[in-house]
Design a protein around this motif. Structure first.
Motif, PDB file in Angstrom:
ATOM      1  N   THR A   1       0.869  -1.183   0.000  1.00 26.60           N
ATOM      2  CA  THR A   1       0.000   0.000   0.000  1.00 26.60           C
ATOM      3  C   THR A   1       0.907   1.233   0.000  1.00 26.60           C
ATOM      4  N   SER A   2       0.764   2.067  -1.033  1.00 26.76           N
ATOM      5  CA  SER A   2       1.707   3.187  -1.187  1.00 26.76           C
ATOM      6  C   SER A   2       1.015   4.379  -1.824  1.00 26.76           C
ATOM      7  N   ASP A   3       1.418   5.582  -1.361  1.00 25.58           N
ATOM      8  CA  ASP A   3       0.933   6.794  -2.023  1.00 25.58           C
ATOM      9  C   ASP A   3       2.014   7.396  -2.916  1.00 25.58           C
ATOM     10  N   VAL A   4       3.094   6.647  -3.130  1.00 22.65           N
ATOM     11  CA  VAL A   4       4.121   7.042  -4.094  1.00 22.65           C
ATOM     12  C   VAL A   4       4.266   5.921  -5.111  1.00 22.65           C
ATOM     13  N   LEU A   5       4.906   6.191  -6.228  1.00 22.82           N
ATOM     14  CA  LEU A   5       5.093   5.200  -7.279  1.00 22.82           C
ATOM     15  C   LEU A   5       6.233   4.264  -6.899  1.00 22.82           C
ATOM     16  N   VAL A   6       5.875   3.070  -6.448  1.00 21.80           N
ATOM     17  CA  VAL A   6       6.880   2.080  -6.074  1.00 21.80           C
ATOM     18  C   VAL A   6       7.396   1.396  -7.339  1.00 21.80           C
ATOM     19  N   ASN A   7       8.728   1.381  -7.510  1.00 21.39           N
ATOM     20  CA  ASN A   7       9.288   0.703  -8.688  1.00 21.39           C
ATOM     21  C   ASN A   7      10.242  -0.428  -8.317  1.00 21.39           C
ATOM     22  N   GLY A   8      10.333  -0.743  -7.004  1.00 17.48           N
ATOM     23  CA  GLY A   8      11.182  -1.859  -6.612  1.00 17.48           C
ATOM     24  C   GLY A   8      10.912  -2.290  -5.183  1.00 17.48           C
ATOM     25  N   LEU A   9      11.097  -3.621  -4.940  1.00 21.65           N
ATOM     26  CA  LEU A   9      10.941  -4.157  -3.580  1.00 21.65           C
ATOM     27  C   LEU A   9      11.806  -5.396  -3.467  1.00 21.65           C
ATOM     28  N   SER A  10      12.469  -5.531  -2.315  1.00 19.82           N
ATOM     29  CA  SER A  10      13.278  -6.721  -2.069  1.00 19.82           C
ATOM     30  C   SER A  10      13.139  -7.123  -0.617  1.00 19.82           C
ATOM     31  N   GLY A  11      13.430  -8.390  -0.332  1.00 20.97           N
ATOM     32  CA  GLY A  11      13.364  -8.888   1.032  1.00 20.97           C
ATOM     33  C   GLY A  11      13.981 -10.265   1.130  1.00 20.97           C
ATOM     34  N   ASN A  12      14.333 -10.679   2.349  1.00 21.28           N
ATOM     35  CA  ASN A  12      14.938 -11.994   2.597  1.00 21.28           C
ATOM     36  C   ASN A  12      13.978 -12.847   3.415  1.00 21.28           C
ATOM     37  N   TYR A  13      13.953 -14.173   3.084  1.00 19.28           N
ATOM     38  CA  TYR A  13      13.048 -15.090   3.767  1.00 19.28           C
ATOM     39  C   TYR A  13      13.693 -15.694   5.008  1.00 19.28           C
ATOM     40  N   SER A  14      12.824 -15.967   5.963  1.00 15.24           N
ATOM     41  CA  SER A  14      13.184 -16.817   7.102  1.00 15.24           C
ATOM     42  C   SER A  14      12.030 -17.804   7.256  1.00 15.24           C
ATOM     43  N   LEU A  15      12.307 -19.097   7.000  1.00 14.35           N
ATOM     44  CA  LEU A  15      11.245 -20.114   6.959  1.00 14.35           C
ATOM     45  C   LEU A  15      11.414 -21.110   8.089  1.00 14.35           C
ATOM     46  N   SER A  16      10.286 -21.525   8.667  1.00 11.44           N
ATOM     47  CA  SER A  16      10.277 -22.552   9.708  1.00 11.44           C
ATOM     48  C   SER A  16       9.107 -23.496   9.426  1.00 11.44           C
ATOM     49  N   GLY A  17       9.412 -24.784   9.174  1.00 12.47           N
ATOM     50  CA  GLY A  17       8.373 -25.762   8.875  1.00 12.47           C
ATOM     51  C   GLY A  17       7.808 -25.638   7.477  1.00 12.47           C
ATOM     52  N   LEU A  18       8.227 -24.661   6.725  1.00 14.07           N
ATOM     53  CA  LEU A  18       7.788 -24.431   5.349  1.00 14.07           C
ATOM     54  C   LEU A  18       9.006 -24.438   4.442  1.00 14.07           C
ATOM     55  N   SER A  19       8.818 -24.903   3.228  1.00 19.23           N
ATOM     56  CA  SER A  19       9.929 -24.907   2.276  1.00 19.23           C
ATOM     57  C   SER A  19       9.557 -24.099   1.045  1.00 19.23           C
ATOM     58  N   TYR A  20      10.542 -23.414   0.509  1.00 18.70           N
ATOM     59  CA  TYR A  20      10.336 -22.526  -0.643  1.00 18.70           C
ATOM     60  C   TYR A  20      10.106 -23.339  -1.914  1.00 18.70           C
ATOM     61  N   VAL A  21       9.134 -22.884  -2.735  1.00 16.94           N
ATOM     62  CA  VAL A  21       8.872 -23.505  -4.035  1.00 16.94           C
ATOM     63  C   VAL A  21       9.142 -22.519  -5.158  1.00 16.94           C
ATOM     64  N   SER A  22       8.521 -21.327  -5.084  1.00 24.36           N
ATOM     65  CA  SER A  22       8.722 -20.361  -6.175  1.00 24.36           C
ATOM     66  C   SER A  22       8.231 -18.984  -5.743  1.00 24.36           C
ATOM     67  N   PHE A  23       8.635 -17.967  -6.524  1.00 30.31           N
ATOM     68  CA  PHE A  23       8.136 -16.607  -6.360  1.00 30.31           C
ATOM     69  C   PHE A  23       7.654 -16.128  -7.720  1.00 30.31           C
TER      70      PHE A  23
END
Length: 368
Positions: free
Chosen positions: A47-69
């Motif tokens: 949710t943004s009132d400015v023009l967002v042109n990028g986002l990044s983040g790092n995962y921390s998983l417990s009991g779940l495994s990554y499949v895709s983004f």
């Protein structure tokens, strides 16, 4: 005074770009529950009132495994792995939107956190949103009953969650089946008040776990049939002719004169709880040549016994089908009533012969 002013300006130029947290917020929405080893989709929402042109983040998983983004809303992937993601959109986007979907496998109850979230807008400003997280609980596979009982009977064997077949004997017209959950997320069907027929009655209580697996508990209830089985007659008689009645004898024959056009059947049941089947009790019956008259007795337990009276009415009609004579308009035959085939010759000019046949019995009819 002049030196102090220059120091302030230089200090401002050395500071990094200001991080604005108030204008951009990031949230994570995941299913609250999941079946074991199933895949789930978690949405990364912005949710943004400015023009967002990028986002990044790092995962921390417990009991779940990554499949895709999978990026959404016009964004493309710069990087995506089990450790995190980075997406971009040169045009930028504002408002509320889903920027990407993370697909995870739920091998056990667990959680996902996205840390070091960093967003940027088309003016090269950076917005830090800290960390976001969501928990996922595995759905219960428990489809055992917590309890099972009858309102007016005893289960055999005694209830055990692992035992699925039970019997009971109840001398009543109805019973209430009661059951309780072993897990609050279960659903149970098949309980409540049930009508009981005489003999065996089978009822099924089905437990469905939160994950959708089912277990069926079967209850067979016998209702003893104490009703009278007596469907015998106490008496049976006719007003024309006679029969020698015995309650064990089911078939009778009666012969009546030719002028008898009807016969009255009198009968009584042997047991006060028995009754005559509608239309098959004592009555007056019009007669034809041969007549099979049925008397049906229904016991209290609804079994039926049938008594049959065969009434033979004498037939006074003549059976004489002989001729007394045959005369022809042309030619002659040597007639005898016992001879049925004749041949004769007539002149070629004869094109028609009149035949007169006279029956030996005046009640007979002749067709030539």
């Amino acid at each position: 005074m002049k030196k102090k002013f220059l120091f302030i300006i230089l200090l401002y130029m050395l500071l990094p770009a200001i991080i604005k947290a108030a204008n951009v917020s990031v949230s994570l929405s995941c299913p609250g529950t999941a079946n074991a080893n199933s895949e789930i989709s978690c949405k990364v929402n912005v949710t943004s009132d400015v023009l967002v042109n990028g986002l990044s983040g790092n995962y921390s998983l417990s009991g779940l495994s990554y499949v895709s983004f999978t990026p959404q809303s016009g964004f493309t992937t710069y990087s995506a792995s089990a450790s995190g993601f980075a997406v971009g959109n040169n045009s930028g986007k504002s408002g509320t939107f889903t920027i990407g979907i993370i697909t995870l496998k739920a091998s056990s109850q667990g959680s996902i956190s996205i840390n070091n979230l960093d967003a940027s807008d088309t003016e090269f400003n950076s917005y830090s949103s800290g960390s976001i997280s969501a928990s996922v609980r595995l759905t219960s596979t428990n489809n055992d009953l917590g309890s099972l009982s009858l309102s007016n009977g005893t289960l055999s064997p005694a209830f055990s969650a692992s035992t699925t077949n039970y019997t009971s004997t109840i001398d009543a017209g109805s019973v209430t089946i009661n059951a309780s959950k072993a897990d609050n997320n279960q659903t149970i069907s098949g309980t409540g008040t049930k009508n009981l027929n005489y003999g065996n009655n089978t009822f099924k209580v089905v437990v469905t776990s939160e994950s959708g697996s089912t277990k069926t508990y079967t209850i067979t209830i016998n209702r003893p049939d104490n009703r009278s089985k007596n469907n015998n007659l106490k008496s049976l008689s006719v007003d024309k002719g006679s029969i020698s009645f015995k309650k064990e004898t089911l078939n009778y024959s009666v012969k009546v004169a030719k002028d008898v056009s009807s016969i009255k059947i009198s009968a009584a049941v042997n047991d006060s709880t028995a009754k005559f089947v509608s239309g098959f009790g004592p009555r007056t019956v019009n007669l034809n040549g041969d007549n099979n008259i049925l008397v049906k007795v229904q016991a209290e337990n609804e079994t039926v016994r049938t008594y049959t009276i065969k009434v033979n009415r004498e037939d006074d009609r003549s059976s004489n089908s002989n001729l007394s004579s045959i005369t022809l308009s042309s030619g002659n035959i040597n007639f005898s009533k016992d001879v049925t085939d004749y041949s004769l010759s007539v002149p070629y000019s004869v094109t028609k012969i009149d035949v007169v046949a006279t029956p030996e019995d005046s009640k007979s009819k002749v067709n030539v």
